[in-house]
Design a protein around this motif. Structure first.
Motif, mmCIF file in Angstrom:
data_model
loop_
_atom_site.group_PDB
_atom_site.id
_atom_site.type_symbol
_atom_site.label_atom_id
_atom_site.label_comp_id
_atom_site.label_asym_id
_atom_site.label_seq_id
_atom_site.Cartn_x
_atom_site.Cartn_y
_atom_site.Cartn_z
ATOM 1 N N TYR A 198 -26.215 -23.409 28.219
ATOM 2 C CA TYR A 198 -24.802 -23.324 28.580
ATOM 3 C C TYR A 198 -24.265 -24.686 29.028
ATOM 4 C CZ TYR A 198 -25.095 -18.221 28.369
ATOM 5 O OH TYR A 198 -25.237 -16.928 27.943
ATOM 6 N N GLN A 199 -25.073 -25.446 29.766
ATOM 7 C CA GLN A 199 -24.655 -26.788 30.167
ATOM 8 C C GLN A 199 -24.476 -27.682 28.937
ATOM 9 O OE1 GLN A 199 -27.825 -27.795 32.888
ATOM 10 N NE2 GLN A 199 -26.651 -27.144 34.685
ATOM 11 N N LEU A 200 -25.368 -27.523 27.964
ATOM 12 C CA LEU A 200 -25.272 -28.294 26.730
ATOM 13 C C LEU A 200 -23.981 -27.963 25.986
ATOM 14 C CD1 LEU A 200 -26.402 -30.100 24.471
ATOM 15 C CD2 LEU A 200 -27.681 -28.104 23.643
ATOM 16 N N LEU A 201 -23.644 -26.679 25.903
ATOM 17 C CA LEU A 201 -22.424 -26.276 25.206
ATOM 18 C C LEU A 201 -21.190 -26.851 25.893
ATOM 19 C CD1 LEU A 201 -23.111 -22.543 24.280
ATOM 20 C CD2 LEU A 201 -23.510 -24.614 22.947
ATOM 21 N N GLY A 202 -21.231 -26.905 27.213
ATOM 22 C CA GLY A 202 -20.110 -27.480 27.936
ATOM 23 C C GLY A 202 -19.877 -28.935 27.581
ATOM 24 N N SER A 203 -20.957 -29.668 27.298
ATOM 25 C CA SER A 203 -20.811 -31.076 26.923
ATOM 26 C C SER A 203 -20.457 -31.226 25.442
ATOM 27 C CB SER A 203 -22.099 -31.845 27.234
ATOM 28 O OG SER A 203 -23.185 -31.377 26.449
ATOM 29 N N LEU A 204 -20.958 -30.332 24.605
ATOM 30 C CA LEU A 204 -20.709 -30.439 23.163
ATOM 31 C C LEU A 204 -19.262 -30.168 22.800
ATOM 32 C CD1 LEU A 204 -23.833 -28.682 21.591
ATOM 33 C CD2 LEU A 204 -23.378 -31.132 21.769
ATOM 34 N N LYS A 205 -18.569 -29.339 23.563
ATOM 35 C CA LYS A 205 -17.208 -28.962 23.188
ATOM 36 C C LYS A 205 -16.224 -30.129 23.304
ATOM 37 C CE LYS A 205 -15.219 -27.241 27.514
ATOM 38 N NZ LYS A 205 -14.477 -26.142 28.134
ATOM 39 N N LYS A 206 -16.632 -31.210 23.925
ATOM 40 C CA LYS A 206 -15.747 -32.373 24.020
ATOM 41 C C LYS A 206 -15.465 -32.970 22.641
ATOM 42 C CE LYS A 206 -17.643 -33.560 28.582
ATOM 43 N NZ LYS A 206 -18.428 -34.546 29.356
ATOM 44 N N GLU A 207 -16.419 -32.820 21.727
ATOM 45 C CA GLU A 207 -16.302 -33.440 20.411
ATOM 46 C C GLU A 207 -16.022 -32.451 19.292
ATOM 47 O OE1 GLU A 207 -16.304 -36.637 20.077
ATOM 48 O OE2 GLU A 207 -16.784 -37.018 22.184
ATOM 49 N N ARG A 208 -16.163 -31.147 19.564
ATOM 50 C CA ARG A 208 -16.007 -30.139 18.509
ATOM 51 C C ARG A 208 -15.623 -28.809 19.143
ATOM 52 N NH1 ARG A 208 -20.706 -31.988 19.599
ATOM 53 N NH2 ARG A 208 -20.774 -33.391 17.816
ATOM 54 N N SER A 209 -15.234 -27.869 18.318
ATOM 55 C CA SER A 209 -14.877 -26.540 18.798
ATOM 56 C C SER A 209 -16.096 -25.623 18.704
ATOM 57 C CB SER A 209 -13.727 -25.966 17.980
ATOM 58 O OG SER A 209 -12.619 -26.838 17.990
ATOM 59 N N ILE A 210 -16.139 -24.616 19.576
ATOM 60 C CA ILE A 210 -17.279 -23.702 19.626
ATOM 61 C C ILE A 210 -16.774 -22.278 19.763
ATOM 62 C CG2 ILE A 210 -19.370 -23.036 20.879
ATOM 63 C CD1 ILE A 210 -19.537 -25.916 21.921
ATOM 64 N N ILE A 211 -17.342 -21.385 18.977
ATOM 65 C CA ILE A 211 -17.115 -19.954 19.149
ATOM 66 C C ILE A 211 -18.458 -19.323 19.484
ATOM 67 C CG2 ILE A 211 -16.415 -17.801 18.062
ATOM 68 C CD1 ILE A 211 -14.453 -19.347 16.371
ATOM 69 N N LEU A 212 -18.527 -18.676 20.630
ATOM 70 C CA LEU A 212 -19.771 -18.149 21.169
ATOM 71 C C LEU A 212 -19.668 -16.639 21.328
ATOM 72 C CD1 LEU A 212 -22.507 -18.467 22.775
ATOM 73 C CD2 LEU A 212 -21.087 -18.818 24.801
ATOM 74 N N VAL A 213 -20.527 -15.909 20.622
ATOM 75 C CA VAL A 213 -20.640 -14.466 20.842
ATOM 76 C C VAL A 213 -21.644 -14.248 21.957
ATOM 77 C CG1 VAL A 213 -21.412 -12.274 19.859
ATOM 78 C CG2 VAL A 213 -20.026 -13.836 18.485
ATOM 79 N N SER A 214 -21.244 -13.534 22.994
ATOM 80 C CA SER A 214 -22.112 -13.368 24.154
ATOM 81 C C SER A 214 -21.845 -12.046 24.861
ATOM 82 C CB SER A 214 -21.895 -14.524 25.142
ATOM 83 O OG SER A 214 -22.680 -14.350 26.299
ATOM 84 N N HIS A 215 -22.895 -11.498 25.472
ATOM 85 C CA HIS A 215 -22.749 -10.344 26.354
ATOM 86 C C HIS A 215 -22.754 -10.789 27.818
ATOM 87 C CE1 HIS A 215 -22.738 -6.981 23.665
ATOM 88 N NE2 HIS A 215 -23.870 -7.327 23.083
ATOM 89 N N ASP A 216 -22.879 -12.069 28.046
ATOM 90 C CA ASP A 216 -23.031 -12.590 29.399
ATOM 91 C C ASP A 216 -21.670 -12.967 29.980
ATOM 92 O OD1 ASP A 216 -23.689 -13.912 31.736
ATOM 93 O OD2 ASP A 216 -25.478 -14.826 30.872
ATOM 94 N N THR A 217 -21.118 -12.138 30.836
ATOM 95 C CA THR A 217 -19.795 -12.401 31.381
ATOM 96 C C THR A 217 -19.785 -13.581 32.342
ATOM 97 O OG1 THR A 217 -20.178 -10.775 33.134
ATOM 98 C CG2 THR A 217 -19.073 -10.015 31.146
ATOM 99 N N ALA A 218 -20.948 -13.936 32.888
ATOM 100 C CA ALA A 218 -21.003 -15.083 33.789
ATOM 101 C C ALA A 218 -20.641 -16.360 33.051
ATOM 102 C CB ALA A 218 -22.389 -15.204 34.419
ATOM 103 N N VAL A 219 -21.233 -16.549 31.845
ATOM 104 C CA VAL A 219 -20.915 -17.753 31.087
ATOM 105 C C VAL A 219 -19.490 -17.711 30.571
ATOM 106 C CG1 VAL A 219 -21.735 -16.874 28.860
ATOM 107 C CG2 VAL A 219 -21.707 -19.319 29.277
ATOM 108 N N VAL A 220 -19.000 -16.523 30.262
ATOM 109 C CA VAL A 220 -17.621 -16.393 29.800
ATOM 110 C C VAL A 220 -16.666 -17.008 30.811
ATOM 111 C CG1 VAL A 220 -15.772 -14.701 29.504
ATOM 112 C CG2 VAL A 220 -17.916 -14.428 28.264
ATOM 113 N N SER A 221 -16.901 -16.751 32.081
ATOM 114 C CA SER A 221 -15.996 -17.246 33.109
ATOM 115 C C SER A 221 -16.264 -18.684 33.504
ATOM 116 C CB SER A 221 -16.093 -16.357 34.359
ATOM 117 O OG SER A 221 -15.576 -15.078 34.090
#
Length: 269
Positions: A198-221
């Motif tokens: 999740y930390q990696l995705l937070g850094s990757l979105k600076k350069e590209r868009s991300i669509i994440l399918v997840s059941h984890d509401t913690a990361v959603v928020s």
């Protein structure tokens, strides 16, 4: 067509070219079973959008529509302003690592280099090399970006679950993906690896868009810019707007699947 109508169509088209993903009144059915009904949303450059919803609610169907693997019955799907089949080379799909054959004797380099297949005139049968210098450099940069530099020669199956998942993300990055589609990438990893991804995705979105399918509401928020709640229809929210009542209405009897920690990332009314 009037000049005014033509101008509006041209403006909409130009606007669509700036959007990685745009759904406009999209419906889709498998036979007589309606999976998606009149859904509309747009993903902007640099957005991280989380798709949540119960099993069978249409989450994976949305990913297939984006990739052009299926076509909408009604409505319009645009990928970078074009039909998905035209633009899907700009998309990197990141599956769950558990979908890979555990007996597949591939190195980390081999897996990441799969993201380069067919690019720059490359052969689809060039997995074992010799690799081009430019492709090897892309591979090394992608592994460094996900924190796995130096592991090129390691067997993919010898890695931990979290490391394997990051290798699959690196594979998408090596293909110069401008949009990452991720289907529950943390479903088979431990909590430490989950946090790192999740930390990696937070850094990757600076350069590209991300669509994440997840059941984890913690990361959603915590890391997403928007939440797409899908259960045949779609409701879009900012992550800060997600409430326990919304989740209860969305999941119903499946609520237990999404609340690893009932107090994490969910705001009560």
């Amino acid at each position: 067509m009037s000049t005014k109508s033509a101008l509006k169509k041209e403006q909409r088209s130009l606007s669509g070219e700036k959007l990685p993903v745009r759904f406009q009144h999209v419906s889709f059915s498998y036979g007589e079973e309606e999976i998606l009904k009149d859904i509309s949303f747009a993903i902007k450059q640099g957005d991280l959008a989380a798709i949540i919803g119960p099993n069978g609610g249409g989450k994976t169907t949305i990913l297939k529509l984006i990739l052009g693997l299926i076509e909408a019955d009604r409505g319009e799907v645009e990928l970078f302003g074009s039909a998905p089949k035209i633009s899907r080379a700009r998309v990197g799909y990141v599956p769950q690592y558990s979908l890979f054959d555990p007996l597949f004797p591939a190195s980390v380099r081999d897996v990441v280099m799969m993201g380069r297949l067919g690019l720059n005139g490359g052969s689809l049968f060039k997995r074992l090399g010799p690799y081009r210098k430019s492709d090897l450099e892309k591979c090394s940069r992608a592994l460094a970006e996900v924190g796995l530099d130096g592991l090129e020669g390691r067997l993919f199956t010898a890695l931990s679950g979290g490391q394997r998942q990051r290798v699959l993300i690196a594979r998408a990055l090596a293909g110069d993906a401008e949009l990452l589609l991720m289907d529950e990438p943390t479903s088979n990893v431990d909590r430490r690896a989950e946090k790192e991804i999740y930390q990696l995705l937070g850094s990757l979105k600076k350069e590209r868009s991300i669509i994440l399918v997840s059941h984890d509401t913690a990361v959603v928020s915590s890391i997403s810019d928007m939440v797409l709640c899908v259960n045949r229809t779609l409701m879009q929210h900012d992550s800060c707007e997600l409430t326990g009542d919304m989740l209860q209405k969305l999941y119903g009897s499946e609520m237990h699947l999404v609340l690893h920690d009932p107090h994490a990332g969910v705001h009560d009314d």
